[in-house]
Motif scaffolding. Structure first.
Motif, short mmCIF file in Angstrom:
data_model
loop_
_atom_site.label_atom_id
_atom_site.label_comp_id
_atom_site.label_asym_id
_atom_site.label_seq_id
_atom_site.Cartn_x
_atom_site.Cartn_y
_atom_site.Cartn_z
N ALA A 178 0.82 -1.21 0.00
CA ALA A 178 0.00 0.00 0.00
C ALA A 178 0.85 1.26 0.00
O ALA A 178 0.51 2.26 -0.64
N PHE A 179 1.99 1.21 0.69
CA PHE A 179 2.84 2.40 0.79
C PHE A 179 4.04 2.35 -0.16
O PHE A 179 4.91 3.22 -0.12
N GLN A 180 4.09 1.30 -0.99
CA GLN A 180 5.12 1.20 -2.03
C GLN A 180 4.45 0.87 -3.36
O GLN A 180 5.01 0.13 -4.18
N ARG A 182 15.94 5.66 10.39
CA ARG A 182 16.03 4.77 9.24
C ARG A 182 16.05 5.52 7.91
O ARG A 182 15.54 6.64 7.80
N THR A 183 16.62 4.86 6.91
CA THR A 183 16.71 5.45 5.57
C THR A 183 15.70 4.84 4.61
O THR A 183 15.61 5.28 3.46
N ASP A 184 14.98 3.80 5.05
CA ASP A 184 14.08 3.09 4.14
C ASP A 184 12.63 3.13 4.62
O ASP A 184 11.86 2.21 4.33
N GLY A 189 2.40 11.08 -0.88
CA GLY A 189 2.56 12.49 -1.23
C GLY A 189 3.24 13.34 -0.17
O GLY A 189 3.23 14.56 -0.26
N THR A 190 3.85 12.70 0.83
CA THR A 190 4.54 13.45 1.89
C THR A 190 5.91 12.83 2.13
O THR A 190 6.25 11.79 1.60
N GLY A 191 6.67 13.47 2.98
CA GLY A 191 7.95 12.92 3.41
C GLY A 191 7.86 12.40 4.84
O GLY A 191 8.88 12.24 5.51
N GLN A 201 6.01 6.28 11.98
CA GLN A 201 6.09 7.25 13.07
C GLN A 201 4.72 7.80 13.43
O GLN A 201 4.41 7.98 14.60
N VAL A 202 3.91 8.05 12.41
CA VAL A 202 2.54 8.53 12.66
C VAL A 202 1.75 7.47 13.43
O VAL A 202 1.09 7.78 14.43
#
Length: 284
Positions: free
Chosen positions: A82-84, A247-249, A255-257, A262-263
């Motif tokens: 869903a997020f990729q 993390r870097t991945d 549509g956000t960074g 975390q959310v």
């Protein structure tokens, strides 16, 4: 440590030739899958042991685990995809190719909780009572399972030179995980490129170990059904919020960074803290 595939440079620990799989009769089996399997078995054992301590039928938890494992894997995959989505938009059949990787722990946790809700409703059991033992197995599986990321050279953070700094041959790492910060600090030794990063898989494994130790100590002192579940969500959420920021991945909200984990971690911390405070007040 010169020439090692992976090294914890300030701890004097090095792995010269890191393998991420074994071959049996020509069939490749990833260490990641083996470690996840070990984590699942250890989690089931601890959950059943806790159920027996509480005077419950351990077989109920074995039955639950058979469903939870399946739907947790599905949840972990759905969450990741869903997020990729951009990776699968043009080749949707790759969604079913789990051997190529792509599972998200939070998706697995959500899948496990939804499975527990359905299972306890059908079996006419207390969801919170079942959850209090099940989360001990869940966090145990997470402690062990994170080490699969070590063999895959993934789930690391940005550049660091701290005590736990981990140096990895750049050729072993997916380019999708290499941030600009990491690339700007790459190291070249004898013509070989290395990156040096936070071992966030290790941080999370150790954090979860501390959480499990606390939960094992506290379980005899709990005041209401579901308290162990809320403690897990609060403790894991706090650790994951901090670690995800390194993390870097990270999977990002569309549509956000902003890192979606975390959310979600922040939301779980707030909800769990409110539930713990209100329920403990009610049971004073």
């Amino acid at each position: 440590m010169v020439g090692a595939d992976v090294a914890f440079v300030h701890l004097g620990i090095a792995v010269q030739n890191l393998r991420n799989s074994i071959s049996i009769f020509g069939f490749r089996i990833a260490y990641y899958g083996i470690i996840i399997g070990i984590g699942m078995l250890a989690g089931i054992w601890l959950t059943q042991a806790d159920a027996k301590r509480r005077g419950q039928d351990p077989e109920l938890y074995l039955d639950f685990a058979l469903y939870a494992i399946i739907f947790s894997i599905i949840g972990a995959r759905v969450y990741y995809v869903a997020f990729q989505w951009d990776l699968y938009r043009d080749q949707p059949l790759q969604i079913f190719n789990l051997r190529a990787g792509g599972l998200a722990i939070y998706g697995g946790v959500i899948g496990g909780i939804l499975t527990a809700l359905v299972y306890t409703r059908i079996r006419k059991l207390s969801f919170f009572s079942i959850a209090d033992s099940a989360v001990l197995g869940l966090v145990t599986g997470q402690i062990i399972g994170r080490w699969g990321n070590f063999f895959n050279c993934e789930a690391f953070g940005g550049y660091t030179d701290c005590l736990f700094a981990m140096r990895i041959k750049k050729s072993l790492v997916s380019s999708l995980m290499l941030s600009e910060d990491v690339l700007n600090h790459q190291i070249i030794e004898n013509g070989v490129e290395y990156i040096q990063v936070h071992p966030t898989f290790l941080y999370e494994s150790c954090w979860n170990l501390g959480l499990l130790i606390f939960m094992l100590w506290y379980r005899k002192r709990k005041r209401f059904e579901g308290e162990m579940l809320w403690i897990y969500l609060l403790g894991y959420g706090l650790g994951r919020f901090w670690i995800e920021g390194l993390r870097t991945d990270s999977l990002l909200l569309w549509g956000t960074g902003i890192a979606v984990s975390q959310v979600l971690s922040l939301a779980l911390v707030v909800v769990a803290a409110v539930m713990l405070a209100s329920r403990r007040f009610a049971h004073r």
